[in-house]
Scaffold this motif. Structure first.
Motif, PDB file in Angstrom:
ATOM      1  N   GLY A 290       1.947   7.808   8.577  1.00 32.95           N
ATOM      2  CA  GLY A 290       2.280   6.974   7.629  1.00 32.95           C
ATOM      3  C   GLY A 290       1.765   6.786   6.556  1.00 32.95           C
ATOM      4  N   SER A 291       1.844   6.053   5.556  1.00 32.97           N
ATOM      5  CA  SER A 291       1.248   5.688   4.254  1.00 32.97           C
ATOM      6  C   SER A 291      -0.117   5.133   4.652  1.00 32.97           C
ATOM      7  CB  SER A 291       1.944   4.943   3.325  1.00 32.97           C
ATOM      8  OG  SER A 291       3.083   5.399   2.982  1.00 32.97           O
ATOM      9  N   LEU A 292      -1.171   5.691   4.131  1.00 33.83           N
ATOM     10  CA  LEU A 292      -2.503   5.256   4.298  1.00 33.83           C
ATOM     11  C   LEU A 292      -2.789   4.115   3.164  1.00 33.83           C
ATOM     12  CD1 LEU A 292      -4.380   8.302   5.167  1.00 33.83           C
ATOM     13  CD2 LEU A 292      -3.398   6.824   6.780  1.00 33.83           C
ATOM     14  N   ILE A 293      -2.646   2.802   3.178  1.00 29.92           N
ATOM     15  CA  ILE A 293      -2.586   1.764   2.447  1.00 29.92           C
ATOM     16  C   ILE A 293      -3.342   0.759   3.128  1.00 29.92           C
ATOM     17  CG2 ILE A 293      -0.769   2.391   0.878  1.00 29.92           C
ATOM     18  CD1 ILE A 293       1.047   0.245   2.450  1.00 29.92           C
ATOM     19  N   ALA A 294      -4.116  -0.095   2.641  1.00 25.33           N
ATOM     20  CA  ALA A 294      -5.073  -1.174   3.218  1.00 25.33           C
ATOM     21  C   ALA A 294      -4.391  -2.159   4.052  1.00 25.33           C
ATOM     22  CB  ALA A 294      -5.851  -1.853   1.980  1.00 25.33           C
ATOM     23  N   ARG A 295      -2.948  -2.722   3.766  1.00 20.32           N
ATOM     24  CA  ARG A 295      -2.614  -3.532   4.423  1.00 20.32           C
ATOM     25  C   ARG A 295      -2.047  -3.254   5.836  1.00 20.32           C
ATOM     26  NH1 ARG A 295       2.581  -3.143   0.991  1.00 20.32           N
ATOM     27  NH2 ARG A 295       4.098  -2.155   2.503  1.00 20.32           N
TER      28      ARG A 295
END
Length: 75
Positions: A23-28
């Protein structure tokens, strides 16, 4: 290909545990927590690997963390 072929290509033993995230590699999403947990578990002798797949704003930071922790063979 099948899971066994993928494991073989990544040099992951059949009996080793594998945590997978796609999936998306985002901090949250906390992928950094997963990386640190894999390193901690392996330090205790747990044969575990993480497969983290995706793109996003946190990718460069995750790659740097993996390199800094010497975890590239397991993450």
């Amino acid at each position: 290909g099948d899971a066994r072929s993928l494991r073989r290509s990544l040099e992951i033993a059949d009996q080793d545990l594998t945590v997978t995230s796609v999936g998306s590699l985002i901090a949250r999403k906390g992928h950094d927590v997963v990386v640190r947990a894999i390193v901690a578990a392996r330090a205790r002798g747990v044969p575990v690997h993480a497969l983290i797949c995706g793109e996003g704003e946190a990718r460069a930071d995750l790659e740097r963390l993996v390199a800094d922790l010497g975890a590239a063979d397991h993450v």
